[in-house]
Design an enzyme around this catalytic site. Structure first.
Site, PDB file in Angstrom:
ATOM      1  N   GLU A 275      44.305  36.734  48.879  1.00 54.03           N
ATOM      2  CA  GLU A 275      43.622  37.988  49.063  1.00 54.03           C
ATOM      3  C   GLU A 275      43.190  38.594  47.618  1.00 54.03           C
ATOM      4  O   GLU A 275      41.977  39.126  47.549  1.00 54.03           O
ATOM      5  CB  GLU A 275      44.451  38.926  49.971  1.00 54.03           C
ATOM      6  CG  GLU A 275      44.702  38.569  51.115  1.00 54.03           C
ATOM      7  CD  GLU A 275      45.981  37.774  51.384  1.00 54.03           C
ATOM      8  OE1 GLU A 275      46.257  37.091  50.455  1.00 54.03           O
ATOM      9  OE2 GLU A 275      46.462  37.506  52.625  1.00 54.03           O
TER      10      GLU A 275
ATOM     11  N   MET B   6      45.034  35.549  23.080  1.00 48.80           N
ATOM     12  CA  MET B   6      45.178  36.970  22.532  1.00 48.80           C
ATOM     13  C   MET B   6      46.620  37.330  22.267  1.00 48.80           C
ATOM     14  O   MET B   6      46.779  38.202  21.530  1.00 48.80           O
ATOM     15  CB  MET B   6      44.241  37.699  23.670  1.00 48.80           C
ATOM     16  CG  MET B   6      44.093  39.112  23.379  1.00 48.80           C
ATOM     17  SD  MET B   6      43.314  39.219  21.910  1.00 48.80           S
ATOM     18  CE  MET B   6      41.593  39.194  22.465  1.00 48.80           C
TER      19      MET B   6
ATOM     20  N   LYS C  30      46.393  47.810  64.682  1.00 45.54           N
ATOM     21  CA  LYS C  30      46.150  46.694  65.715  1.00 45.54           C
ATOM     22  C   LYS C  30      45.634  47.355  67.087  1.00 45.54           C
ATOM     23  O   LYS C  30      44.607  46.662  67.618  1.00 45.54           O
ATOM     24  CB  LYS C  30      46.898  45.679  65.865  1.00 45.54           C
ATOM     25  CG  LYS C  30      46.380  44.264  66.398  1.00 45.54           C
ATOM     26  CD  LYS C  30      47.455  43.259  66.222  1.00 45.54           C
ATOM     27  CE  LYS C  30      46.788  41.835  66.758  1.00 45.54           C
ATOM     28  NZ  LYS C  30      47.601  40.707  66.790  1.00 45.54           N
TER      29      LYS C  30
ATOM     30  N   PHE D 177      57.178  43.874  61.530  1.00 40.85           N
ATOM     31  CA  PHE D 177      56.778  42.647  60.840  1.00 40.85           C
ATOM     32  C   PHE D 177      55.548  42.975  60.056  1.00 40.85           C
ATOM     33  O   PHE D 177      54.525  43.291  60.643  1.00 40.85           O
ATOM     34  CB  PHE D 177      56.684  41.508  61.786  1.00 40.85           C
ATOM     35  CG  PHE D 177      56.604  40.221  61.175  1.00 40.85           C
ATOM     36  CD1 PHE D 177      57.202  39.667  60.127  1.00 40.85           C
ATOM     37  CD2 PHE D 177      55.078  39.784  61.489  1.00 40.85           C
ATOM     38  CE1 PHE D 177      56.846  38.695  59.498  1.00 40.85           C
ATOM     39  CE2 PHE D 177      54.564  38.570  60.900  1.00 40.85           C
ATOM     40  CZ  PHE D 177      55.508  37.787  59.925  1.00 40.85           C
ATOM     41  N   GLN D 178      55.494  42.503  58.910  1.00 40.82           N
ATOM     42  CA  GLN D 178      54.314  42.782  58.130  1.00 40.82           C
ATOM     43  C   GLN D 178      53.654  44.041  58.015  1.00 40.82           C
ATOM     44  O   GLN D 178      52.712  44.436  57.912  1.00 40.82           O
ATOM     45  CB  GLN D 178      53.259  41.714  58.472  1.00 40.82           C
ATOM     46  CG  GLN D 178      53.690  40.395  58.261  1.00 40.82           C
ATOM     47  CD  GLN D 178      52.392  39.428  58.342  1.00 40.82           C
ATOM     48  OE1 GLN D 178      51.682  39.396  59.100  1.00 40.82           O
ATOM     49  NE2 GLN D 178      52.614  38.242  57.416  1.00 40.82           N
TER      50      GLN D 178
HETATM   51  C1  LIG Z   1      47.430  39.623  35.064  1.00 42.76           C
HETATM   52  C2  LIG Z   1      47.781  39.603  33.292  1.00 42.76           C
HETATM   53  N1  LIG Z   1      48.889  39.217  32.978  1.00 42.76           N
HETATM   54  C3  LIG Z   1      48.997  39.388  31.684  1.00 42.76           C
HETATM   55  C4  LIG Z   1      48.045  39.873  30.763  1.00 42.76           C
HETATM   56  C5  LIG Z   1      48.364  39.864  29.289  1.00 42.76           C
HETATM   57  N2  LIG Z   1      47.121  38.943  28.727  1.00 42.76           N
HETATM   58  C6  LIG Z   1      46.240  39.534  27.978  1.00 42.76           C
HETATM   59  S1  LIG Z   1      45.305  38.233  27.269  1.00 42.76           S
HETATM   60  C7  LIG Z   1      46.297  36.953  27.765  1.00 42.76           C
HETATM   61  C8  LIG Z   1      46.476  35.750  27.550  1.00 42.76           C
HETATM   62  C9  LIG Z   1      45.313  34.937  28.141  1.00 42.76           C
HETATM   63  O1  LIG Z   1      45.301  33.688  27.653  1.00 42.76           O
HETATM   64  P1  LIG Z   1      44.203  32.779  27.992  1.00 42.76           P
HETATM   65  O2  LIG Z   1      43.576  32.856  29.639  1.00 42.76           O
HETATM   66  O3  LIG Z   1      44.117  31.221  27.823  1.00 42.76           O
HETATM   67  O4  LIG Z   1      42.999  33.410  27.030  1.00 42.76           O
HETATM   68  P2  LIG Z   1      42.740  33.179  25.346  1.00 42.76           P
HETATM   69  O5  LIG Z   1      43.430  34.372  24.989  1.00 42.76           O
HETATM   70  O6  LIG Z   1      43.736  32.097  25.034  1.00 42.76           O
HETATM   71  O7  LIG Z   1      41.376  32.868  25.282  1.00 42.76           O
HETATM   72  C10 LIG Z   1      47.412  37.865  28.545  1.00 42.76           C
HETATM   73  C11 LIG Z   1      48.921  36.982  28.947  1.00 42.76           C
HETATM   74  C12 LIG Z   1      46.991  40.122  31.430  1.00 42.76           C
HETATM   75  N3  LIG Z   1      45.654  40.636  30.701  1.00 42.76           N
HETATM   76  N4  LIG Z   1      46.554  40.158  33.000  1.00 42.76           N
END
Ligand SMILES: Cc1ncc(C[n+]2csc(CCOP(=O)(O)OP(=O)(O)O)c2C)c(N)n1
Ligand SMILES: [Mg+2]
Lengths: 612, 185
Positions: free
Chosen positions: A68, A500, A180, A130-131
């Protein structure tokens, strides 16, 4: 919830006055009247009546996602690339909770979404059935507004109101929770949209003319003016971007844009200084800091843009144009607030500027541009080239170079370094062609969003610039992409790191790369093949062009595994808690760097350490 | 908004906004009386870290299904401005009126105050209640329930005086308020 395949009597819409409809039919009728032609959804017990009604009609196409969360991001991509409301249909309980991330994403980025959620029958609500989940309770702070329909006679008007709320004013997501018994119940009441809004809801779109005059006065006197445009311009519709471009050109003032605003002014325009903010350009951030007049248009002084608030553009007067009065004076005090729709305000400003035969202070403006050109000459996006290893920036430069001739290129992204590089290196010339999760920063956004864009633009070139970590968060949508034969391209900049995160750990946490290395990654080429997509890989700079060309040529979904430099960092960077003029530049910049704030300390102050 | 917004732009204004003083405001909000509306308002305050000193709500127009919420809150001018804008943004909200800046208004609260005591203390509590125009609406051999309406300060003062005389518990409605003069919200 056993599946039944026997066909129910077909609803006869041409019948005599004695007619009535089931709740599900009313929902679909209302959707059709709202101009909906596609829904992204996933079935379950509570919404089976709607799925049954969907089965028996041809006006609305349903796209079956694989989770979803993917449905909401797909609807966001659809909405952002068309300007229309994106529609989602999910079941009660887990269906609704899975949709929550997407709803908050749409809320933060002001994307119009209507999300229909199933609910247990009215008499079971509150019984831990449920749900059952308290969907309106959970989504109240995640939506612009939400509804629980308990009376079938109000069903049609609720759907119409939901669309109106989602698309008008500052757009946003709206949830309609549908028990529902309401969906299977029958009613002779159906109301068409009336066009009259609810009394308590009438967002202001026309600006106060006095504010326009005040803004023009400041613009004529400015010596170091700067436009700071944001996503509000895009949300206002393509006309607003045109007007923005005209106003910027009529004044000759420089303009920066936020991550969400990219495309509002063609990137090729010499008046464009590049993106502003944490990973914005040297010239944009310095101009923000040093300007004496800031004209914020549909931007919201987000902390990713302002950096340290107390040091934010200390010497400027500020004009703030926004449709949402709560955006004004939220983070930064402004001098001239203009509440209204960006398009209308820009039209009024442009008309006023022309009518006054206004001229900027030419001498001062020339001086200002001279300064800006010096900042620009620093060439802040420069990076160290390599012929052995693919630099992520290089991959994106080539992606842009090899696609820029096309008119119909849409770029979505996941979240991380690749997202910022995409924003820096892909040059957007028009609005609605760039979709990225700005406010929430949701990893897993890009692939389903690209899917939604492709549904709306079947022949376009839709590319998800991805990180290998992010894309795994919604990788299941490759199956949807395959099912609907969507030629989406996933362009993975694979650095085997949550880049990042690694970059912040390098700068803030002494290079202790705690849990940011991705071990046991899938073989993305094989993974693509498993999902009936085409998998391509480049490991050397010399292979980049061929892979990109092949990706574009194949009329099928493609997953590109761009194996890039693992150690590359994204610059410029304003460390959190720092001011715009304390930006860091990358190793390719050879000018002397300021000394660390405290001996042995990194670039980040203690104050900044607590910031996200 | 305009008055505050058009202040001069000294370089230190961002700082000034941050250290500026906390004010107490009484805000009247007219809303559609529908399920969830109170949760929206309260959720807005808790979610955004605003504080609520008191909150009262009741339907005030049965025909139009309108309720009136009175909120007493504290914050810097910038926060107060945010609170009002955020409230106004809620779809079922018709009107937000800051009575504190809107001119003269009256604020009243109703309190029920239970006091236990015998002998001289009992007599004393009755005497003070009389001075404060609090009514005894229930009494037993050794206790009273006083009802009083008045300004916050007055009720606070009365409760303070009851403490040494055997204060047991207090139930207060929170502030209701209305602007003076011949105009409505
Ligand atoms: C759902 C979610 N969980 C954690 C984060 C924290 N976060 C920001 S950037 C990142 C790493 C992303 O890695 P990648 O997709 O390999 O991109 P890169 O920075 O290596 O280009 C994380 C864990 C986030 N933004 N969103
Ligand atoms: Mg990565």
């Amino acid at each position: 919830m056993a599946m039944k395949t026997t066909s129910a009597p077909t609803p006869d819409n041409t019948a005599a006055p004695a007619q009535d409809w089931t709740g599900s039919e009313i929902v679909l009728k209302a959707l059709v009247e709202q101009g909906v032609d596609v829904i992204f959804g996933y079935p379950g017990g509570a919404v089976l009546p709607i799925y049954d009604a969907l089965f028996q009609q041809n006006s609305i196409r349903h796209i079956l996602v694989r989770q979803e969360g993917g449905a909401v991001h797909a609807a966001e991509g659809y909405a952002r690339s068309t300007g229309k409301v994106g529609v989602v249909l999910v079941t009660s309980g887990p269906g609704a909770t899975n949709a929550v991330t997407g709803l908050v994403d749409a809320l933060m980025d002001s994307i119009p979404i209507v999300c229909l959620t199933g609910q247990v029958p009215t008499h079971l609500i509150g019984n831990d059935a449920f749900q059952e989940a308290d969907t309106t309770g959970i989504t109240r702070p995640c939506t612009k507004h939400n509804y629980l329909v308990k009376d079938i006679t109000k069903l049609a008007t609720t759907v119409h109101e939901a669309f109106h709320v989602a698309r008008s004013g500052r757009p946003g997501p709206v949830v309609i929770d549908l028990p529902k018994d309401i969906l299977v119940g029958r009613s002779p009441v159906y109301a068409s949209p009336t066009g009259t809004a609810r009394r308590s809801y009438n967002p202001r779109t026309e600006p106060d003319p006095r504010r326009i005059e005040e803004a023009l006065d400041l613009m004529m006197k400015a010596k170091r003016p700067l436009f700071y445009g944001g996503g509000g311009i895009i949300n206002s519709g393509p006309k607003a971007s045109e007007l923005y471009t005209q106003l910027v050109r009529a004044t000759g003032f420089p303009s920066t844009l936020t991550l969400m605003g990219l495309g509002a002014l063609p990137a090729a325009d010499p008046l464009f200084l590049g993106m502003v903010g944490m990973h914005g350009t040297w010239e944009s951030n310095h101009a923000m800091h040093d300007c004496d007049l800031m004209i914020a248009v549909g931007s919201r002084f987000d902390d990713r843009v302002t950096g340290k608030l107390t040091a934010f553009s200390p010497g400027s007067k500020k004009i703030h144009i926004d449709i949402d009065p709560s955006s004004i004076n939220k983070n930064v005090r402004v001098d001239v607030p203009v509440v209204g729709d960006c398009g209308k305000v820009l039209a009024a400003l442009l008309a006023g500027w022309k009518q006054r035969k206004a001229k900027a202070d030419g001498k001062a403006l020339a001086e200002w541009w001279k300064q800006i050109e010096q900042w620009r000459a620093r060439d802040c996006l420069r990076y160290e080239k390599s012929d052995k290893i693919i630099k992520p920036q290089y991959a994106l430069e080539r992606l842009y170079a090899l696609t820029k001739e096309r008119e119909d290129v849409f770029i979505t992204t996941e979240v991380g370094q690749h997202q910022m590089w995409a924003a820096q290196f892909y040059k957007f010339q028009k609005p609605n062609h760039w979709m990225t999760s700005g406010g929430l920063g949701t990893m897993g956004y890009g692939l389903p969003a690209a899917m939604g864009v492709q549904i709306a633009h079947p022949d376009a070139l839709v590319i998800d610039v991805a990180g290998e970590a992010s894309i795994l968060m919604n990788i299941q949508e490759l199956s949807t992409i395959c099912q609907y034969r969507l030629p989406v391209k996933a362009f993975i900049l694979n650095n085997q790191y949550m880049g990042m995160v690694r970059q912040w750990q390098e700068l803030l946490h002494g290079g202790r790369y705690s849990e940011s290395y991705m071990d046991s990654l899938p073989d993305f080429v094989k993974l693509a093949e498993a999902f009936h997509c085409v998998g391509l890989r480049a490991t050397k700079p010399s292979e980049v062009d061929d892979v990109i060309k092949e990706m574009i040529k194949v009329k099928k979904p493609v997953v590109v595994d761009m194996v890039v430099d693992q150690a590359e960092n994204c610059f410029p960077m304003i460390p959190s808690g720092a001011a715009h003029n304390e930006m860091l530049l990358g190793p390719a910049d050879k000018q002397p760097k300021p000394a660390p704030k405290k001996p042995g300390g990194g670039p980040i102050s203690e104050e900044g350490m607590v910031l996200v | 908004m305009s008055a505050a917004a058009s202040r001069g732009s000294k370089p230190s204004k961002a700082k000034e906004a941050i250290v500026s003083t906390v004010e107490r405001h009484t805000i009247a909000v007219l809303v559609d009386n529908e399920p969830g509306i109170l949760a929206r308002v309260v959720g807005l305050f808790s979610g955004r870290g605003y504080n609520i000193e008191s909150l009262t709500v009741s339907e005030t127009d049965a025909r139009e299904h309108l309720s009136r919420i009175t909120i007493v809150t504290r914050g810097t001018p910038m926060i107060i401005e945010q609170i009002k804008a955020q409230l106004d943004r809620l779809v079922p909200v018709h009107k937000v009126n800051d009575l504190t800046v809107g001119g003269p208004h009256v604020e009243r609260e109703l309190a029920l105050i239970k006091v236990r005591g015998t002998g001289e203390k009992r007599v004393e509590s009755l005497r003070i209640a009389d001075i404060f125009r609090a009514r005894a609406i229930d009494s037993t051999i050794d206790s009273f329930i006083f009802e009083m309406t008045g300004s916050l300060d007055k009720i606070d003062a009365f409760i303070k005086l009851m403490e040494p005389l055997g204060l047991i518990e207090v139930s207060r409605t929170g502030v209701v308020a209305i602007a003076r003069g011949n105009q409505g919200l």
